[in-house]
Design an enzyme around this catalytic site. Structure first.
Site, short mmCIF file in Angstrom:
data_model
loop_
_atom_site.label_atom_id
_atom_site.label_comp_id
_atom_site.label_asym_id
_atom_site.label_seq_id
_atom_site.Cartn_x
_atom_site.Cartn_y
_atom_site.Cartn_z
N GLY A 523 -13.20 -23.48 -66.54
CA GLY A 523 -13.55 -23.55 -65.12
C GLY A 523 -13.43 -24.95 -64.56
O GLY A 523 -12.98 -25.14 -63.45
N ASP A 638 -18.48 -14.50 -62.42
CA ASP A 638 -17.04 -14.61 -62.66
C ASP A 638 -16.68 -13.94 -63.98
O ASP A 638 -16.02 -14.52 -64.84
CB ASP A 638 -16.60 -16.08 -62.63
CG ASP A 638 -15.09 -16.22 -62.51
OD1 ASP A 638 -14.43 -15.20 -62.20
OD2 ASP A 638 -14.57 -17.32 -62.73
#
Ligand SMILES: *[C@@H]1O[C@H](CO)[C@@H](O)[C@H](O)[C@H]1NC(C)=O
Ligand SMILES: *[C@@H]1O[C@H](CO)[C@@H](O)[C@H](O)[C@H]1NC(C)=O
Ligand SMILES: *[C@@H]1O[C@H](CO)[C@@H](O)[C@H](O)[C@H]1NC(C)=O
Ligand SMILES: *[C@@H]1O[C@H](CO)[C@@H](O)[C@H](O)[C@H]1NC(C)=O
Ligand SMILES: *[C@@H]1O[C@H](CO)[C@@H](O)[C@H](O)[C@H]1NC(C)=O
Ligand SMILES: *[C@@H]1O[C@H](CO)[C@@H](O)[C@H](O)[C@H]1NC(C)=O
Ligand SMILES: *[C@@H]1O[C@H](CO)[C@@H](O)[C@H](O)[C@H]1NC(C)=O
Ligand SMILES: *[C@@H]1O[C@H](CO)[C@@H](O)[C@H](O)[C@H]1NC(C)=O
Ligand SMILES: *[C@@H]1O[C@H](CO)[C@@H](O)[C@H](O)[C@H]1NC(C)=O
Ligand SMILES: *[C@@H]1O[C@H](CO)[C@@H](O)[C@H](O)[C@H]1NC(C)=O
Ligand SMILES: *[C@@H]1O[C@H](CO)[C@@H](O)[C@H](O)[C@H]1NC(C)=O
Length: 826
Positions: A523, A638
């Site tokens: 990320g 996510d």
């Protein structure tokens, strides 16, 4: 006064009659020999749009237009006679003998407006309002006979762009699609502000104009996204599409969920506004508008200078690296408002290609310069592009154009670089500016002194490899020194009671972060694999030093995950903070992530049903822990295949908590402005309204189940163009043949009932309404027990819809082929 009263009366009467009208008739066509009078209304087949006579705001003038039928506040999206109102209610529309749709004021038989097509054959025509908000003039007797589209209101936008409506130019006919503001709320007449394409730059650019003056330049339009738009850059809320071909240059937008009403408007005060209708709040919610701050205004700073950062009304202009303020006076104050210059000129600046004086600097997070003096080439690759720029002395910058990250396309700029600003969404706009090595070194020194490292610089290896090496070593040394002088925030680390690792051991274990040790991109930065001196394998997530967002996510991850422990969550072993370096150390997962298995034909074969089921159950257990059993309630936000890591035994472990959120005990729902997540996994309420809850994770989990069972990626899978994986699964479910969803590469032996049960649970999880979706606890019990009866799923979100614009473009291409494009976006 009496006159006004009379008019008010007739308006009241009109409203009355139109109510009657919309109750009794709701036809969507006007046929020949039929007149359409003030008070008559057309309603599109799905009731989304209405067409008829209206008076805007407090005006008594009558106009013909299209508005949202289901929105209580009058929201007009198109006006036929915007500059030619009718006084009184004697207006009438009909398809006249010429075949045109004509609006006349019957009081004096004045021609008010006409579709004005010449040379129509003596034939029959009719007009039809589509559910996309497009009014068409068609040839034929009725809907079932041949439909040659002669005219469409989408070709003549007023101030509003609807989904799948184009902005730009038809290069063949020269016809421009532009947006022009109304004069005022009460007057839809042609106003001062206009959004349109300017063709004489290459690549062409869209501008917002006030009369003939440019006030805002759109971000660079790429094929599948545009930067600078709220959330569009990642394709979340408004996904947009840019098409540049010899036949047209156009821009359009769509929404992942077509049941959501949306519009893009140039408003009367000169802003381009993006809005969606919020049914629950009964109002239009603005998603974004441009210009958004001072730095958005066109050419706020001079040549070679970048606007920003800005704060409440103030802004700053900064010279590009290698450049300094133009005037001697400004040099001392470092004021770049009047523009900047590179000391070297002509031959010197040009350098000698075989010497190493010329260098390119990569800039990110800066809006690409105005292309007024640039040249675009749609096919040239980046290397060739660099070469082209290097060889031409007046070339000041180059960039990859048209395609996201590293595709084809080249823009080269000559002379001044104008209208740049800093962007907050890092990493999307990348361009390379020409500097000389000596200037660069000077810049480095200055910027080190002034600590103004706001522009992110990466040196590009174009020439002088050895120099580069020396240079980058120097940079690293520099960074080290910086680090030592800065107080590091070990406090966080201590409070969290996390084991710490020494930078030296990490560096040794990763061979100084060598590329061969890099195993992926997380990320907020790269991920490396390493072996500690003890023989233990670890994975290291390293925060990119230039990423602000990364720092936020890094901290978030440390805080959340250090408090979590579960066999289906990836385990944090410790962290390493050294100067500017921030790293997280995890247990190493030799089998990488789930996406390496389920989408890939070869590796997918090896994944039998037991393994797949085990993975599904494991993820469910991890989520139950996050949602219910852990000390905090955590929404992951996510969840996707690449965030599911697999250990030696193929046990799943949920990873990447950079965007996760902890909820207070009682809190069930939260709202966010910044929608983060991955397209294809995000729940509809999260995408469109920013609402997230445990149920948004449940939705993502449902997608994961269906992907794992089918071996297909939801995002990319379009068996028949109109459906994605969810829609496909739903169709098969209704046909009673869900077994056809099962991955054909999976070995034959599996309990069909168990697989089908899994699919059913998957479908329950992706239902449109969050309240219909089960909780993770229920999901787990549904998966665990085989004899309870499962509820029947409702239709999933995003199933029969075009999930992204690329897809609808395909559809348009198929319906195309006749005179004009018929748009039936909804
Ligand atoms: C419209 O009216 C004209 C003359 O009255 C007639 O010739 C024609 O057939 C009519 N067209 C339709 C579609 O009814
Ligand atoms: C509408 O037209 C009729 C005649 O066709 C006329 O008598 C009437 O006054 C007109 N109304 C208005 C408001 O102009
Ligand atoms: C119709 O088009 C012609 C030229 O194509 C133009 O001169 C005329 O003004 C137009 N009429 C209307 C009512 O728009
Ligand atoms: C449409 O027109 C054709 C002839 O042009 C006719 O045969 C058909 O019945 C019409 N359909 C409807 C629904 O009116
Ligand atoms: C552009 O104009 C040409 C010529 O008028 C027409 O054939 C074509 O369909 C138009 N293209 C679009 C996308 O409207
Ligand atoms: C772009 O427009 C051209 C011409 O209208 C069309 O042929 C092409 O398919 C379009 N490309 C995309 C990606 O929509
Ligand atoms: C136009 O949009 C801007 C920015 O969204 C907003 O502040 C302004 O109030 C709008 N003006 C009108 C007349 O709606
Ligand atoms: C920079 O120069 C501009 C124009 O000369 C001036 O308006 C502005 O106040 C200056 N800014 C500073 C910080 O000196
Ligand atoms: C470029 O540099 C090389 C080596 O220094 C030299 O031989 C050549 O003449 C130079 N070319 C130009 C155009 O100055
Ligand atoms: C674009 O680049 C390609 C190859 O790189 C070249 O063949 C073509 O001529 C260029 N087009 C233009 C318009 O310069
Ligand atoms: C450099 O590019 C510009 C703009 O395309 C062109 O006018 C000029 O002739 C080029 N110079 C050389 C030396 O190729």
């Amino acid at each position: 006064m009496p006159q006004k009263n009379k008019a008010l009366c007739s308006i009241a009467f009109l409203i009355f009659t139109s109510i009657i009208q919309s109750c009794s008739t709701s036809k969507d066509t006007i046929t020949q020999n039929q007149s359409f009078k003030d008070g008559d209304i057309l309603v599109s087949s799905g009731s989304t749009f209405a067409f008829g006579f209206f008076s805007p705001g407090n005006s008594l003038n009558r106009y013909v237009g299209i508005w949202f039928n289901t929105v209580p506040e009058q929201t007009v999206v198109w006006v036929a006679n915007r500059d030619n109102p009718i006084q009184g209610t004697n207006g009438s529309l009909s398809i006249e003998a010429s075949g045109n749709l004509v609006l006349r004021d019957l009081s004096n038989n004045r021609l008010v407006w006409s579709t004005n097509i010449s040379g129509l054959a003596a034939d029959s025509y009719f007009a039809q309002l589509l559910d996309s908000g497009n009014l068409l003039l068609l040839q034929g007797l009725n809907q079932s006979t041949s439909r040659v589209n002669l005219w469409q209101s989408f070709d003549f936008p007023t101030n509003t762009l609807l989904p799948y409506m184009k902005l730009g130019v038809n290069r063949t006919s020269g016809h421009q699609w532009t947006l022009t503001s109304w004069k005022s709320r009460d007057d839809p007449g042609t106003g001062d502000f206009q959004d349109k394409l300017e063709l004489n730059s290459s690549p062409p650019q869209f501008f917002l104009f006030q009369n003939s003056e440019k006030i805002w330049r759109h971000g660079p339009w790429r094929e599948h996204y545009l930067s600078q738009l709220p959330d569009t850059s990642t394709g979340y809320v408004f996904s947009s599409s840019y098409n540049e071909s010899d036949a047209e240059v156009s821009l359009l937008y769509g929404l992942p969920d077509p049941s959501i009403l949306s519009k893009v408007t140039v408003n009367e005060s000169g802003f381009l506004e993006f809005a969606t209708w919020q049914d629950d709040q009964r109002k239009w919610l603005r998603f974004g508008s441009f210009p958004n701050d001072i730095c958005d205004y066109y050419r706020q700073c001079g040549a070679f200078s970048v606007c920003g950062p800005y704060k409440s009304g103030e802004f700053e202009c900064q010279c590009l690296p290698g450049y300094s303020p133009k005037s001697e006076r400004d040099k001392h104050s470092k004021n770049a408002t009047n523009g900047c210059t590179n000391k070297l000129t002509g031959e010197q600046f040009c350098g000698n290609i075989s010497s190493v004086d010329v260098e390119f600097i990569k800039l990110t997070s800066v809006k690409l310069p105005d292309t007024a003096n640039a040249i675009g080439n749609r096919t040239m690759g980046l290397e060739e592009c660099a070469d082209l720029c290097l060889k031409n002395c007046s070339c000041t910058a180059y960039a990859n154009a048209y395609t996201d990250n590293g595709g084809s396309g080249c823009i080269t700029w000559y002379g001044d670089l104008m209208d740049m600003r800093q962007l907050s969404n890092a990493g999307q706009d990348v361009f390379y500016i020409r500097v000389s090595q000596s200037e660069l070194a000077q810049y480095q020194k200055n910027s080190k002194r002034s600590e103004s490292k706001r522009l992110i610089i990466i040196l590009v290896p174009s020439v002088g490899g050895i120099l580069l090496l020396i240079y980058s070593t120097w940079l690293v040394l520099l960074k080290r020194k910086d680090g030592q002088s800065k107080a590091d925030d070990c406090t966080d680390k201590k409070a969290l009671d996390l084991p710490t690792f020494k930078m030296s051991s990490i560096s040794a274990a990763t061979n100084s972060f060598s590329l061969t040790n890099k195993i992926g991109e997380g990320g907020f930065g790269p991920v490396y694999k390493a072996e500690l001196a003890t023989g233990q394998m670890i994975a290291i997530k390293r925060l990119s030093t230039d990423s602000m967002q990364g720092l936020v996510e890094f901290k978030n991850e440390v805080i959340l995950i250090s408090k979590l422990q579960h066999r289906n969550l990836v385990r944090l072993l410790g962290c390493c903070i050294d100067g500017q370096e921030r790293m997280l150390i995890y247990e190493y997962m030799p089998n990488k992530s789930l996406d390496n298995y389920i989408y890939d034909g070869e590796t997918r074969k090896g994944l039998n049903w037991r393994m797949r089921f085990n993975i599904i159950i494991g993820i469910a257990r991890g989520l139950v822990y996050l949602h219910r059993d852990s000390r905090l309630r955590i929404i992951h936000r996510d969840l996707k295949a690449s965030n599911i890591l697999l250990d030696k035994e193929m046990n799943p472990k949920i990873s990447d908590f950079g965007t996760a959120r902890a909820f207070k005990e009682q809190q069930l729902l939260a709202k966010t402005i910044r929608v983060v997540g991955t397209h294809g996994y995000m729940a509809p309420e999260y995408i469109t309204r920013g609402l997230y809850s445990m149920k948004s994770d449940v939705f993502s989990f449902g997608v994961l189940i269906l992907e794992t069972v089918s071996g297909k990626r939801n995002r990319d899978f379009h068996p028949d163009q109109d459906h994605n994986l969810l829609g496909h699964a739903w169709n098969l479910w209704n046909e009673g043949s869900v077994d056809r969803l099962i991955d054909e590469l999976m070995e034959d032996q599996f309990p069909a009932l168990e697989v089908e049960r899994c699919i059913q649970v998957g479908l329950l999880c992706v239902q449109r309404r969050p309240e219909d979706r089960p909780t993770m606890t229920t999901v787990l019990s549904m998966l665990d027990s085989t004899n309870s009866v499962l509820p029947q799923p409702n239709q999933p979100a995003f199933s029969n819809t075009l999930i992204c614009v690329e897809n609808s473009l395909n559809k348009m291409r198929r319906t195309n082929g006749i005179t004009l494009t018929v748009l039936e976006g909804r």
